[in-house]
Every structure is written in C-alpha cells, then in structure tokens.
Write a protein that holds these residues in place. Sequence first.
Motif, PDB file in Angstrom:
ATOM      1  N   ALA A   1       0.815  -1.217   0.000  1.00 45.81           N
ATOM      2  CA  ALA A   1       0.000   0.000   0.000  1.00 45.81           C
ATOM      3  C   ALA A   1       0.846   1.264   0.000  1.00 45.81           C
ATOM      4  O   ALA A   1       0.382   2.327  -0.440  1.00 45.81           O
ATOM      5  CB  ALA A   1      -0.940   0.000   1.210  1.00 45.81           C
ATOM      6  N   LEU A   2       2.081   1.172   0.479  1.00 45.15           N
ATOM      7  CA  LEU A   2       2.967   2.344   0.478  1.00 45.15           C
ATOM      8  C   LEU A   2       3.182   2.878  -0.935  1.00 45.15           C
ATOM      9  O   LEU A   2       3.231   4.096  -1.153  1.00 45.15           O
ATOM     10  CB  LEU A   2       4.310   1.985   1.110  1.00 45.15           C
ATOM     11  N   PHE A   3       3.307   1.959  -1.900  1.00 46.37           N
ATOM     12  CA  PHE A   3       3.556   2.376  -3.281  1.00 46.37           C
ATOM     13  C   PHE A   3       2.303   3.003  -3.895  1.00 46.37           C
ATOM     14  O   PHE A   3       2.402   3.924  -4.704  1.00 46.37           O
ATOM     15  CB  PHE A   3       4.034   1.179  -4.107  1.00 46.37           C
ATOM     16  N   PHE A   4       1.131   2.518  -3.531  1.00 44.09           N
ATOM     17  CA  PHE A   4      -0.121   3.153  -3.970  1.00 44.09           C
ATOM     18  C   PHE A   4      -0.216   4.566  -3.399  1.00 44.09           C
ATOM     19  O   PHE A   4      -0.615   5.498  -4.090  1.00 44.09           O
ATOM     20  CB  PHE A   4      -1.326   2.324  -3.511  1.00 44.09           C
ATOM     21  N   TRP A   5       0.140   4.694  -2.130  1.00 46.17           N
ATOM     22  CA  TRP A   5       0.081   5.987  -1.465  1.00 46.17           C
ATOM     23  C   TRP A   5       1.029   6.998  -2.125  1.00 46.17           C
ATOM     24  O   TRP A   5       0.713   8.177  -2.239  1.00 46.17           O
ATOM     25  CB  TRP A   5       0.427   5.792   0.006  1.00 46.17           C
ATOM     26  N   LEU A   6       2.179   6.502  -2.620  1.00 50.39           N
ATOM     27  CA  LEU A   6       3.158   7.391  -3.255  1.00 50.39           C
ATOM     28  C   LEU A   6       2.713   7.835  -4.645  1.00 50.39           C
ATOM     29  O   LEU A   6       2.756   9.020  -4.975  1.00 50.39           O
ATOM     30  CB  LEU A   6       4.520   6.697  -3.343  1.00 50.39           C
ATOM     31  N   ILE A   7       2.273   6.885  -5.488  1.00 47.89           N
ATOM     32  CA  ILE A   7       1.974   7.257  -6.877  1.00 47.89           C
ATOM     33  C   ILE A   7       0.576   7.847  -7.040  1.00 47.89           C
ATOM     34  O   ILE A   7       0.274   8.431  -8.084  1.00 47.89           O
ATOM     35  CB  ILE A   7       2.150   6.048  -7.827  1.00 47.89           C
ATOM     36  N   TYR A   8      -0.279   7.698  -6.027  1.00 48.52           N
ATOM     37  CA  TYR A   8      -1.612   8.306  -6.079  1.00 48.52           C
ATOM     38  C   TYR A   8      -1.762   9.388  -5.008  1.00 48.52           C
ATOM     39  O   TYR A   8      -2.865   9.622  -4.501  1.00 48.52           O
ATOM     40  CB  TYR A   8      -2.696   7.244  -5.892  1.00 48.52           C
ATOM     41  N   SER A   9      -0.653  10.035  -4.674  1.00 47.00           N
ATOM     42  CA  SER A   9      -0.677  11.037  -3.605  1.00 47.00           C
ATOM     43  C   SER A   9      -1.594  12.218  -3.929  1.00 47.00           C
ATOM     44  O   SER A   9      -2.155  12.845  -3.027  1.00 47.00           O
ATOM     45  CB  SER A   9       0.742  11.535  -3.324  1.00 47.00           C
ATOM     46  N   LYS A  10      -1.768  12.531  -5.220  1.00 45.29           N
ATOM     47  CA  LYS A  10      -2.597  13.670  -5.601  1.00 45.29           C
ATOM     48  C   LYS A  10      -4.100  13.379  -5.517  1.00 45.29           C
ATOM     49  O   LYS A  10      -4.911  14.287  -5.635  1.00 45.29           O
ATOM     50  CB  LYS A  10      -2.250  14.118  -7.021  1.00 45.29           C
ATOM     51  N   LYS A  11      -4.453  12.106  -5.351  1.00 46.60           N
ATOM     52  CA  LYS A  11      -5.876  11.756  -5.298  1.00 46.60           C
ATOM     53  C   LYS A  11      -6.477  11.944  -3.905  1.00 46.60           C
ATOM     54  O   LYS A  11      -7.671  11.765  -3.715  1.00 46.60           O
ATOM     55  CB  LYS A  11      -6.074  10.291  -5.737  1.00 46.60           C
ATOM     56  N   LYS A  12      -5.652  12.277  -2.920  1.00 50.21           N
ATOM     57  CA  LYS A  12      -6.113  12.595  -1.566  1.00 50.21           C
ATOM     58  C   LYS A  12      -6.738  11.415  -0.843  1.00 50.21           C
ATOM     59  O   LYS A  12      -7.518  11.594   0.096  1.00 50.21           O
ATOM     60  CB  LYS A  12      -7.118  13.768  -1.585  1.00 50.21           C
ATOM     61  N   TYR A  13      -6.418  10.201  -1.300  1.00 48.73           N
ATOM     62  CA  TYR A  13      -6.878   9.029  -0.558  1.00 48.73           C
ATOM     63  C   TYR A  13      -5.914   8.774   0.593  1.00 48.73           C
ATOM     64  O   TYR A  13      -4.707   8.973   0.469  1.00 48.73           O
ATOM     65  CB  TYR A  13      -6.946   7.794  -1.452  1.00 48.73           C
ATOM     66  N   THR A  14      -6.446   8.303   1.717  1.00 49.14           N
ATOM     67  CA  THR A  14      -5.589   7.998   2.861  1.00 49.14           C
ATOM     68  C   THR A  14      -4.894   6.658   2.646  1.00 49.14           C
ATOM     69  O   THR A  14      -5.291   5.849   1.802  1.00 49.14           O
ATOM     70  CB  THR A  14      -6.404   7.939   4.162  1.00 49.14           C
ATOM     71  N   TYR A  15      -3.870   6.449   3.441  1.00 47.58           N
ATOM     72  CA  TYR A  15      -3.121   5.181   3.373  1.00 47.58           C
ATOM     73  C   TYR A  15      -4.040   3.989   3.634  1.00 47.58           C
ATOM     74  O   TYR A  15      -3.958   2.964   2.965  1.00 47.58           O
ATOM     75  CB  TYR A  15      -1.990   5.238   4.400  1.00 47.58           C
ATOM     76  N   MET A  16      -4.950   4.124   4.591  1.00 46.82           N
ATOM     77  CA  MET A  16      -5.881   3.051   4.923  1.00 46.82           C
ATOM     78  C   MET A  16      -6.826   2.753   3.763  1.00 46.82           C
ATOM     79  O   MET A  16      -7.174   1.591   3.521  1.00 46.82           O
ATOM     80  CB  MET A  16      -6.683   3.415   6.179  1.00 46.82           C
TER      81      MET A  16
END
Length: 402
Positions: A297-312
């Motif tokens: 999930a860390l990699f999703f959080w990095l490449i989709y950081s502009k979508k404002k989704y939380t890590y969870m």
Amino acid sequence: MSDDKPVVSNSRKASKYRGTECLNCGQPLELTNRYCPYCSQMNTTKNLSLKDFFGEFLGSIITYDSRFRYTLKDLLFRPGVITRNYVHGQRLKYANPFRFFLSVSIIYFILQSLIATFTGSNNLMGDFNDPDSDGIVKFTDPSKALDNLSERDSITIDSVFRANNIPADSLWNQKAKYSNEEADSILKSYIPFLPKDKEKDEAHTYERISEEQLDSMQRGDRVFSRFELYWDFYKTTQIKSSERALDSLQHNNSTYNRWAYNKVQALERIQENPSAFVYYLIEKTPFFVFFFTPVYALFFWLIYSKKKYTYMEHMIFIFHIFSFVFLASMICLIPDTILDMNLFSGIVFSIIGPFYFYKALRNFYQQNRIITILKFIFLNIVFWISSTLFATLFFLITAAMY
C-alpha cells in the motif's frame, strides 16, 4: 426506538418482557423501546429459549446475507467500484474488507483440504503420482507407484530404464514380484529424478567451535557457523536435548542457543518430509498477504498522492483485489478438479486477473487510460519484486517457527 406494530404476546419483543435499562450497555430505556437506541440490542428480559436462539441466529444470517450479496456481486463484476463506494461512506452495504478477505481465504484452503481428502490429490501441491507435462512419472511413495501404474505409465518407466542401461523388462508385467521394500529400493536406485536418501551407515562428524571463536566472527558468518555446528553435532550424536548438547559443546545455555539447536531438529523434519513443510507454508498464505498488504500500500500511497486518498483507503483497495483473487480461485476449484487440470484458474491468473486489476485501478482512482496503464505496469513490477523479498523474509520467519 419505539414501534407500535403488534407483536405476538409470547415473543421476546412483547411489552411484558421489556425493561427500563439495556442489558448490554446500560442505556436507560422506555417501555416503548423495542431496541436500545445506543447499541441496537433488543429490549427484552425474557430467558433465551431454543426457538428464540435459532430465530436470532437465522436473523443474523439474513442480515449478513444482504451485505454478503452486495459484496459478492460488486467484488466480482464491478472492480474498483466496491472500494469507491465503501470509502465514500457506504459501509453498511458491504462486508468489512479485512474480515471478508480472511473469511474467503480461509474458506478457500478449507475447500482445498476437503477436495484433497475426497479425491486423494491436492491442487496446491500437485499430484506427484501422476505423469507430469514431460510424461515422466514422479512418486512420493515408490511402493505405491507400482500399484498405480497404467500400461502407458509402464512404457514411460521402461524408456527411463533403457536410457539408464537398465534391462527393459516391463515393471508392469513384473510388479507382483516385488515387495514394498524391493519396489522402494528399485525405484530409488534406478530412477535418477527421485531424491537420494543418505546411507544409514554414513559417518557424520563435527568440528568443535567454541563460543569465543563464534563471537570473533562477523554476524552473518557467526549465525551460519553456529547452525552448521549444531546440525553436524546433532547428526553425529543424535542428542535431542538442547541443554545436554550445549553442555557437551561447552556453549552458553542461553535462550537463543537452545532455540538454534532445536531448529536443527526442525530442519531434519523438513528434510524427511519436505512436502509437509511446503504445505505448512502454503497454509500461511492468508497471513502472508495480510502482512504484505501494508507494504504494498505504500507504493499506492506514493503514486496516487494527488488523489487525496488515505493510506488506509489504499489498503482497503488492495484487500478487495486479494479477496477477488481468492474468490475467483475458489470458484475455479470445482471445475478444475472435475477436469483434473488447472484450466480455469490458469485463465483467471493469466487473463482475467490482470484485466480486473487494471479496471479496478481505472474505476477507483478514475484516471485516464494511459496514466492507468503506466501505473498498472509499475505496480505489477513493484508487486513481484516486493512480494519476492517479503516472501523470503516471511519464509525465514515461518521456518523459524516450524
């Protein structure tokens, strides 16, 4: 929470059984409250009867069935949409993603075990008593192999024997002449792809290494040398007691040293029955996925950081993807078992699975096709690299606990 609808006089909902305080949470209640407005438990003081118990049980199934139905439908046919709906607030409509993943994965392995029990084969491990794709017959129990040979298998065995300058008499025609021990000896001596057992009279020796010598080594060399010493000592002396072994080696009777010595006995069990160890690892797959998901999930959080989704919320998306994998694998179990081949599961993993992952990314994160395809490729590469590294670590930890 009041309700004026009439109820059966002997029902648990009847007014004569209502109290002024919730028995579950202690919330003050009115006699008109059929349910507690705080925790939703039924307001009743009636003793639980068999009829009432099964009535509540069936009611809970029907309530969960609604959530289960929506979860199943959207997970299978609307990739990514179920995650989008869930993170946008539709929580009661779907089953909890973490609980659903664990349930589906555990049910999958239970079904695998049941199928293995009734069919005598295991799709996870393969059927070692059937010919493989090269036409070579592999056996886990050579004494049973002769009983299961067909005429076609006999020809295959004969060809292997001829290639190794063994008399070409068919084992099929001679199988009744051999006892179990003789069959075991023949197959292990002449078929080169069977694992070779160590000679029983083979001499085992060990070279004593003191604690001081081990402490002077680099950390990696120290760990390897300690395990190698304990392995050689155990194979030479067959001493099972770690305290006695450490005393003989004049090593510290520490918790770590006792653990290390006990592990060599686990290694011996793995050596004697590697298939049991492999299946032990496979059974831990749900836990591997559960602990791997936060890393991925860390990699999703990095490449989709502009979508404002939380890590969870990225983790919820991944759990839905893995739930689909186990659910699809479960659906494929029966037809693959009937056909005695992994046709449907092969289609799922090679075609449907990648397409599902792409559509889930597209529907949940709602980016254009080019961006989604590039991120799809990147996430697949990251998945294989990170899962391999994490699986290695998980394997070592699991082996240490075996």
